[in-house]
Enzyme design. Sequence first.
Site, PDB file in Angstrom:
ATOM      1  N   HIS A  29     -11.370   6.754 -10.302  1.00  0.00           N
ATOM      2  CA  HIS A  29      -9.890   7.627  -9.902  1.00  0.00           C
ATOM      3  C   HIS A  29      -9.292   7.177 -11.453  1.00  0.00           C
ATOM      4  CE1 HIS A  29      -9.358   8.908  -5.897  1.00  0.00           C
ATOM      5  NE2 HIS A  29      -9.604   7.661  -5.415  1.00  0.00           N
ATOM      6  N   ARG A  71      -8.963  -2.703   8.424  1.00  0.00           N
ATOM      7  CA  ARG A  71      -9.530  -1.607   7.937  1.00  0.00           C
ATOM      8  C   ARG A  71      -9.641  -0.339   8.582  1.00  0.00           C
ATOM      9  NH1 ARG A  71     -14.842  -0.944   4.126  1.00  0.00           N
ATOM     10  NH2 ARG A  71     -14.727   1.112   3.362  1.00  0.00           N
ATOM     11  N   MET A  72      -8.782   0.819   8.097  1.00  0.00           N
ATOM     12  CA  MET A  72      -8.552   1.869   9.426  1.00  0.00           C
ATOM     13  C   MET A  72      -9.889   2.680   9.384  1.00  0.00           C
ATOM     14  SD  MET A  72      -4.772   3.318   8.559  1.00  0.00           S
ATOM     15  CE  MET A  72      -4.772   3.586   6.938  1.00  0.00           C
ATOM     16  N   TYR A  94     -12.545  14.674   0.274  1.00  0.00           N
ATOM     17  CA  TYR A  94     -13.857  13.928  -0.367  1.00  0.00           C
ATOM     18  C   TYR A  94     -15.086  14.654  -0.201  1.00  0.00           C
ATOM     19  CZ  TYR A  94     -10.906   9.721   0.501  1.00  0.00           C
ATOM     20  OH  TYR A  94      -9.963   8.586   0.559  1.00  0.00           O
ATOM     21  N   MET A 142      -8.306   0.739  -3.042  1.00  0.00           N
ATOM     22  CA  MET A 142      -7.153   1.555  -3.517  1.00  0.00           C
ATOM     23  C   MET A 142      -7.153   1.520  -5.050  1.00  0.00           C
ATOM     24  SD  MET A 142      -4.714   3.502  -2.799  1.00  0.00           S
ATOM     25  CE  MET A 142      -3.770   4.182  -4.251  1.00  0.00           C
ATOM     26  N   GLU A 196      -9.515  13.111  -4.617  1.00  0.00           N
ATOM     27  CA  GLU A 196     -10.842  12.593  -4.049  1.00  0.00           C
ATOM     28  C   GLU A 196     -11.901  13.315  -4.158  1.00  0.00           C
ATOM     29  OE1 GLU A 196     -10.502   9.769  -3.323  1.00  0.00           O
ATOM     30  OE2 GLU A 196      -8.593   9.169  -2.801  1.00  0.00           O
ATOM     31  N   GLN A 199       0.886  -1.297   0.235  1.00  0.00           N
ATOM     32  CA  GLN A 199      -0.181   0.036   0.133  1.00  0.00           C
ATOM     33  C   GLN A 199       0.905   1.138  -0.131  1.00  0.00           C
ATOM     34  OE1 GLN A 199      -3.172   1.083  -0.435  1.00  0.00           O
ATOM     35  NE2 GLN A 199      -2.341   2.963   0.124  1.00  0.00           N
ATOM     36  N   CYS A 200       0.870   1.836  -1.201  1.00  0.00           N
ATOM     37  CA  CYS A 200       1.945   3.058  -1.365  1.00  0.00           C
ATOM     38  C   CYS A 200       1.602   4.498  -1.180  1.00  0.00           C
ATOM     39  CB  CYS A 200       2.712   2.761  -2.528  1.00  0.00           C
ATOM     40  SG  CYS A 200       3.729   1.590  -2.674  1.00  0.00           S
ATOM     41  N   HIS A 218     -16.064   4.126  -6.940  1.00  0.00           N
ATOM     42  CA  HIS A 218     -15.207   4.994  -6.629  1.00  0.00           C
ATOM     43  C   HIS A 218     -13.703   4.781  -7.063  1.00  0.00           C
ATOM     44  CE1 HIS A 218     -13.418   8.014  -3.662  1.00  0.00           C
ATOM     45  NE2 HIS A 218     -12.492   7.358  -3.816  1.00  0.00           N
ATOM     46  N   GLU A 219     -13.355   3.540  -7.156  1.00  0.00           N
ATOM     47  CA  GLU A 219     -11.895   3.417  -7.466  1.00  0.00           C
ATOM     48  C   GLU A 219     -11.785   3.324  -9.091  1.00  0.00           C
ATOM     49  OE1 GLU A 219     -10.264   3.637  -4.999  1.00  0.00           O
ATOM     50  OE2 GLU A 219     -11.501   3.155  -3.519  1.00  0.00           O
TER      51      GLU A 219
HETATM   52  N1  BES Z   1      -7.091   6.484  -2.702  1.00  0.00           N
HETATM   53  C1  BES Z   1      -7.846   6.279  -1.646  1.00  0.00           C
HETATM   54  C2  BES Z   1      -7.279   5.436  -0.385  1.00  0.00           C
HETATM   55  C3  BES Z   1      -6.256   6.042   0.077  1.00  0.00           C
HETATM   56  C4  BES Z   1      -6.290   7.635   0.488  1.00  0.00           C
HETATM   57  C5  BES Z   1      -5.000   5.582   0.340  1.00  0.00           C
HETATM   58  C6  BES Z   1      -5.151   8.283   0.932  1.00  0.00           C
HETATM   59  C7  BES Z   1      -3.988   6.078   0.991  1.00  0.00           C
HETATM   60  C8  BES Z   1      -4.030   7.665   1.473  1.00  0.00           C
HETATM   61  C9  BES Z   1      -9.026   5.447  -2.250  1.00  0.00           C
HETATM   62  O1  BES Z   1      -9.608   5.762  -3.513  1.00  0.00           O
HETATM   63  C10 BES Z   1     -10.514   5.656  -1.234  1.00  0.00           C
HETATM   64  O2  BES Z   1     -10.733   6.681  -1.200  1.00  0.00           O
HETATM   65  N2  BES Z   1     -10.901   4.660  -0.620  1.00  0.00           N
HETATM   66  C11 BES Z   1     -12.075   4.620   0.245  1.00  0.00           C
HETATM   67  C12 BES Z   1     -13.076   4.131  -0.223  1.00  0.00           C
HETATM   68  C13 BES Z   1     -14.303   5.170  -0.985  1.00  0.00           C
HETATM   69  C14 BES Z   1     -15.448   4.480  -1.294  1.00  0.00           C
HETATM   70  C15 BES Z   1     -14.342   6.274  -0.285  1.00  0.00           C
HETATM   71  C16 BES Z   1     -11.786   4.201   1.655  1.00  0.00           C
HETATM   72  O3  BES Z   1     -10.730   3.269   1.686  1.00  0.00           O
HETATM   73  O4  BES Z   1     -12.653   4.151   2.482  1.00  0.00           O
HETATM   74 ZN    ZN Z   2     -10.507   7.645  -3.528  1.00  0.00          ZN
END
Ligand code: BES
Ligand code: ZN
Length: 614
Positions: free
Chosen positions: A309, A562-563, A393, A280, A328, A128-129, A305-306
């Site tokens: 991107h 999951r954070m 977002y 991601m 975002e 996960q970068c 969502h992905e």
């Molecule tokens: N790019 C993000 C995840 C991310 C953001 C990873 C910042 C590291 C740093 C990804 O597109 C994202 O927004 N994921 C969301 C899900 C989405 C449906 C809002 C998530 O992980 O909750």
């Molecule tokens: Zn995103």
Amino acid sequence: MAPIDPHSFTDSTHPLTTHVALSLYLDFAISTIHGSAVLSLSAAFSGDLSLDSRSISIRKILDPKTLTPLPFTVSSSPDPIRGTQIVVSLSGHSSLLIVYSTSPSASALQWLSPAQTFSKTQPYVYTQCQAIHARSIFPCQDTPAARIRYDVVMNIPGSLSAVMSARHVRRRQPVPDEARLLDMESRWCGEDRAVEEFTMEQPIPPYLFAFAVGELGFREVGPRTRVYAEAAAGELLDAAAREFAGTEEMIGQGEKLFGDYEWERFDLLVLPPSFPYGGMENPRMVFLTPTVIKGDATGAQVVAHELAHSWTGNLITNTNNEHFWLNEGFTTYAERRIVEVVQGEDRATLNIGIGWRGLVEEMDRFKDNMEFTKLKNNQEGVDPDDVYSQVPYEKGFQFLLRIERQIGRAAFDEFLKKYIDTFKFKSIDTGTFLEFLKANVPGIEKEINLEMWTEGTGIPEDAYEPVSNIYTKIVSLAKEFKQGKMPEEDEVADWNGQEWELYLENLPKSCEPSQILALDKRYMLAESKDYEVKVSFLQLAISSKCREYYGQVEKTLKDVGRMKYLRPLYTALVQPTGGNHEEKLLAKRVFAESRETYHPIAQGVVESILSKHL
Ligand code: BES
Ligand code: ZN
């Protein structure tokens, strides 16, 4: 010397890397990658070139043409956020070769032992970068201002296979020649090893570099989509294939709205439960948490969502994390446009409502640090993982919706297409976006206070709190809870997870424990298979000191990494709400016991939450 990114040692006067050739030997026994990286620069350079790295040990740096050593220094004490600066002296070189090894604690990598996998028989590793962890896999100019192409030769155990954010070229036997630089001929060509080759032909920011290696299987989902997961998780794969069956329709919709899909394939990888995000957007191979697969419409929303991107973020990229809303905010807007078409307007409106709720809550979280309620914000000395929030977002979404409402959807659609076409494969900042907006929508700055939206704190007055029957109904039902009124069975008969989530999030932060128990007895929320619902409920249980549920809290914190779930639960446990000694102890013990099962990024984030209050 001028940095171009507060999170990188990259210098504005240096040429940027345009291509990286990586040769990687994955050693699962010691959770280490032995690698070589050839970085090609956009121009020949003489002087001290700075690179980013994090917990990497450099063996040598050479001129790739002559293999003569190049002088270099490694900074003696790492910067707590940016990591370790490497400075290489070049004299007219346009490429350099670095031979190095990663550390078992590399922040981008999670190494899972066989016991931590579904099959229990083979190890697994994934990356996960985003935002600034690519530098722990290979030294680089780890800023999204630098767009790179790459070729990767990956040497892995023969019983495993690899996927990447890149085109798979072939799988083959290792050959001794390619191990020379690494000094590991015998191990490279071991009988039980295989090589997988990949190539990424489009220039992408380093944070989109991604791979996973394990015993993987897949199902076909559409003409350009497969879903991958651990092969032994057959039921999960079947469920995922069903859940994501509508992916091709969404890609088609994305193309209609935003222009051609530029990445050829759109494959999905469902990761182990420790994956720290929901999804991601790694190009060609989106990474997903298994918690999105629950047989309702929300899994497809994360994919939407992905997928979005692919245009906003991967084609047009924020030049650094201070402009993260360009990634975002646009993607949230694009996601909702796709959802509106494939799942209907009601779903899209409900999502706007949940997002609005989240935005309002972030204002409270950042009330002592309003900088992070701005779209464009100052991240000097700030760890992006610590300030990750809904603001980019949802405030970003609101800003774009505000423009759409001003000029009308048809005009806004045309504007978006032109924006994407103009800046694709470029990294841009907020100023560039605003200039383009003003040039293409003359007079817009007289109608909308653009500066307040992008540089002001808080939620602007002309933001849009959604109105829809279902949204308004749920919010008013939540208000009645205080007077001891619970929703009736017929009122919730057609609710699914998202309706419950909205309801729970609109309840008062702290309620009578007896009321919480009664609510759960009636609607079984703590046992929900839907983690969004379960976590919203458990958060409320903690802040109401309803200790009956602490067993469930512990189990949840141990089952998933999951954070989105770890953050609110740990925060609720340690927040000083008076007499929460027991909660703090619980947080400390559970983290000590589950730390090793979390991805390093999640470990860091939980540590930072606990250190603020313990
Ligand atoms: N790019 C993000 C995840 C991310 C953001 C990873 C910042 C590291 C740093 C990804 O597109 C994202 O927004 N994921 C969301 C899900 C989405 C449906 C809002 C998530 O992980 O909750
Ligand atoms: Zn995103």
